[in-house]
Enzyme design. Sequence first.
Site: not given
Length: 208
Positions: A7, A126
């Site tokens: 990412c 996360d």
Amino acid sequence: MVKIKICGITNLADALAAVAAGADMLGFNFYRPSPRFIAPPAARAIIQKLPPNTMAVGVFVNEGDPQTVSRIADEAAVTGVQLHGDESPDYCRELSGRYVIKVLRVDRKFRPEQVTAYATDAIMLDAFDPQVRGGTGRVIDWSVAAQARPLVDRLFLSGGLGPENIAGAITAVAPFAVDACSRLESAPGRKDLARLRSFIAAARATEL
């Protein structure tokens, strides 16, 4: 085989290096306050130069409505959307027809069964931070992620993953996919290519 998502892609060189090293998915951050923000047209220019089997994912945080997410996704030519804010199950449902990853942030109050509230293609876990949405470099409690893993078809594991700990993370959680960003950078939005390659190689060497 565990899927690998890299990412915070902001430039073509990093994108091509990640794909060459074996990444399956690349994430493009469309959240303006992020230091890894990329404008949708710039993301599209990168995506058009990627191999066709590379999945491009747009990262969104609390966009006003699902229609805005769809418009930006089309503008950028991403094939998946990652919702990293406080989006409700109903909000996510309005994006059916797209590949949707809903991110849940793990703190002390998080319960594994929370992952079942969302009828999305995948759930990502996360680290929680009161100020920052992703890219914190913090590692979540893998035992909590392991409890959530059987409750969803596709669990993405994120939060402070790097070359040093990815083998342990995969062994502990057996996720569908892993997602890495900040611990593979030389600066926000710029990948450290040696760490990037080392991370992907370590993940591939830890197949369950």
